[in-house]
Motif scaffolding. Structure first.
Motif, short mmCIF file in Angstrom:
data_model
loop_
_atom_site.label_atom_id
_atom_site.label_comp_id
_atom_site.label_asym_id
_atom_site.label_seq_id
_atom_site.Cartn_x
_atom_site.Cartn_y
_atom_site.Cartn_z
N VAL A 136 0.83 -1.20 0.00
CA VAL A 136 0.00 0.00 0.00
C VAL A 136 0.87 1.26 0.00
O VAL A 136 2.00 1.26 0.48
CB VAL A 136 -0.95 0.03 1.21
N GLY A 137 0.31 2.32 -0.57
CA GLY A 137 0.98 3.61 -0.57
C GLY A 137 -0.03 4.71 -0.29
O GLY A 137 -1.21 4.57 -0.57
N ALA A 138 0.44 5.82 0.26
CA ALA A 138 -0.42 6.93 0.64
C ALA A 138 -0.16 8.14 -0.25
O ALA A 138 0.97 8.62 -0.34
CB ALA A 138 -0.20 7.31 2.11
N ALA A 139 -1.22 8.63 -0.89
CA ALA A 139 -1.16 9.90 -1.62
C ALA A 139 -1.65 10.97 -0.66
O ALA A 139 -2.82 11.34 -0.66
CB ALA A 139 -2.01 9.84 -2.87
N ARG A 145 -0.74 20.10 -2.50
CA ARG A 145 0.56 19.49 -2.73
C ARG A 145 0.57 18.04 -2.25
O ARG A 145 -0.14 17.69 -1.30
CB ARG A 145 1.68 20.27 -2.02
N LEU A 146 1.40 17.23 -2.91
CA LEU A 146 1.50 15.80 -2.61
C LEU A 146 2.80 15.52 -1.87
O LEU A 146 3.86 16.03 -2.24
CB LEU A 146 1.46 15.00 -3.91
N LEU A 147 2.73 14.66 -0.85
CA LEU A 147 3.91 14.30 -0.07
C LEU A 147 4.64 13.12 -0.73
O LEU A 147 4.03 12.09 -1.03
CB LEU A 147 3.52 13.93 1.34
N ALA A 212 -5.79 7.71 -1.41
CA ALA A 212 -5.72 9.11 -0.99
C ALA A 212 -5.71 9.15 0.54
O ALA A 212 -6.29 8.29 1.20
CB ALA A 212 -6.92 9.88 -1.52
N ALA A 213 -5.02 10.14 1.09
CA ALA A 213 -4.93 10.24 2.56
C ALA A 213 -4.75 11.69 2.98
O ALA A 213 -4.24 12.52 2.21
CB ALA A 213 -3.77 9.39 3.08
N GLU A 214 -5.17 11.96 4.20
CA GLU A 214 -4.99 13.28 4.80
C GLU A 214 -4.30 13.13 6.15
O GLU A 214 -4.51 12.14 6.85
CB GLU A 214 -6.34 13.98 5.00
N LEU A 215 -3.48 14.10 6.51
CA LEU A 215 -2.83 14.09 7.81
C LEU A 215 -3.86 14.24 8.92
O LEU A 215 -4.78 15.05 8.81
CB LEU A 215 -1.81 15.21 7.91
N TRP A 230 7.03 18.20 -0.36
CA TRP A 230 5.68 18.48 -0.83
C TRP A 230 5.76 18.98 -2.27
O TRP A 230 6.51 19.91 -2.57
CB TRP A 230 5.01 19.53 0.06
N LEU A 231 4.99 18.37 -3.18
CA LEU A 231 5.11 18.62 -4.62
C LEU A 231 3.80 19.15 -5.20
O LEU A 231 2.71 18.68 -4.85
CB LEU A 231 5.48 17.33 -5.35
#
Length: 257
Positions: A136-139, A145-147, A212-215, A230-231
């Motif tokens: 799994v990966g987190a966007a 901006r994307l981490l 997709a993910a949020e802090l 952050w991109l």
């Protein structure tokens, strides 16, 4: 341009079928050479008789490649019974009687045989990926901006970029694994959202699945990597991504915009 169409229903989710389509094993068996194991936007392909194509689309909607004389399009349509795969092949023909004869007897015959063979390969690969183990990966998105994080090991991956995440342990839900991995790698909890893009093949029985993910609090730190960054959407294509993450750049840009 003459065009040939073919369609087939695949008993698999669109995320699995789209992932199978970017696996270059499906086209190398048809005599097409690719630059790596996965198809990415902008990749060059070399086929028989000197045919050269450029990948112009590779996402959940399907895959396309185009050249001076030939265009290939595979469109994916979600249905209640699975994913409909619609293939379209078009080519420039020579004018006149000879050209029409070549279209009917040669070009269409070759295209039909290629599509039939590719359809069988696609169904088999989808069946493998449907039961594959998951990484799994987190966007993680904040303020448009994307981490991303920069790998420090192994040596073959050092300096390249990826999304945070890791393997799903036996009996663990993918979403729970992603929360655990973000705490371990970044020191922050996240709230997991919907899947982004296709299941990208990593090995024969292993796929990368991005959510997709949020802090949920805190500031991300590079606990296990060289750096975090952050991109913006415009910065994504030029970053030195690991191959599987690079496949997902169009989906990640769409997420940001």
């Amino acid at each position: 341009m003459p065009e040939l169409r073919a369609s087939a229903l695949v008993d698999a989710p669109v995320s699995v079928v789209a992932g199978a389509l970017v696996d270059t094993s499906l086209i190398t068996g048809l005599g097409v050479r690719a630059s790596g194991p996965l198809l990415c936007l902008g990749d060059a392909l070399a086929g028989p008789f000197g045919v050269r194509l450029t990948v112009t689309r590779a996402d959940l909607s399907g895959v396309s490649a185009a050249g001076d004389f030939l265009e290939l399009h595979t469109d994916l349509v979600v249905t209640g019974a699975g994913t409909m795969v619609v293939d379209r092949v078009s080519w420039k023909s020579v004018r006149g009687v000879v050209g029409r004869f070549a279209d009917v007897t040669v070009a269409r015959g070759i295209a039909l045989r290629v599509l039939e063979k590719r359809s069988a390969l696609l169904s088999r690969r989808c069946a493998e990926l449907a039961g594959a183990r998951v990484v799994v990966g987190a966007a993680v998105v904040r303020g448009g901006r994307l981490l991303a994080q920069q790998r420090s090991f192994p040596e073959s991956h050092a300096g390249r970029w990826e999304l945070p995440g890791g393997r799903v342990e036996p009996g663990e839900k993918p979403e729970d694994a992603l929360v655990r991995e973000c705490v371990e790698e970044l020191g922050v909890p996240v709230v997991v959202g919907p899947q982004v893009g296709p299941d990208v093949p990593l090995k024969r029985d292993l796929v990368l699945r991005i959510f997709a993910a949020e802090l949920a609090g805190g500031e991300p730190e590079a606990l296990e990597h060289n750096a975090v960054r952050w991109l913006t959407a415009d910065e994504l294509p030029s970053l030195d991504w690991l191959p599987a993450d690079r496949v997902l750049v169009p989906a990640l840009q769409q997420l940001l915009t």
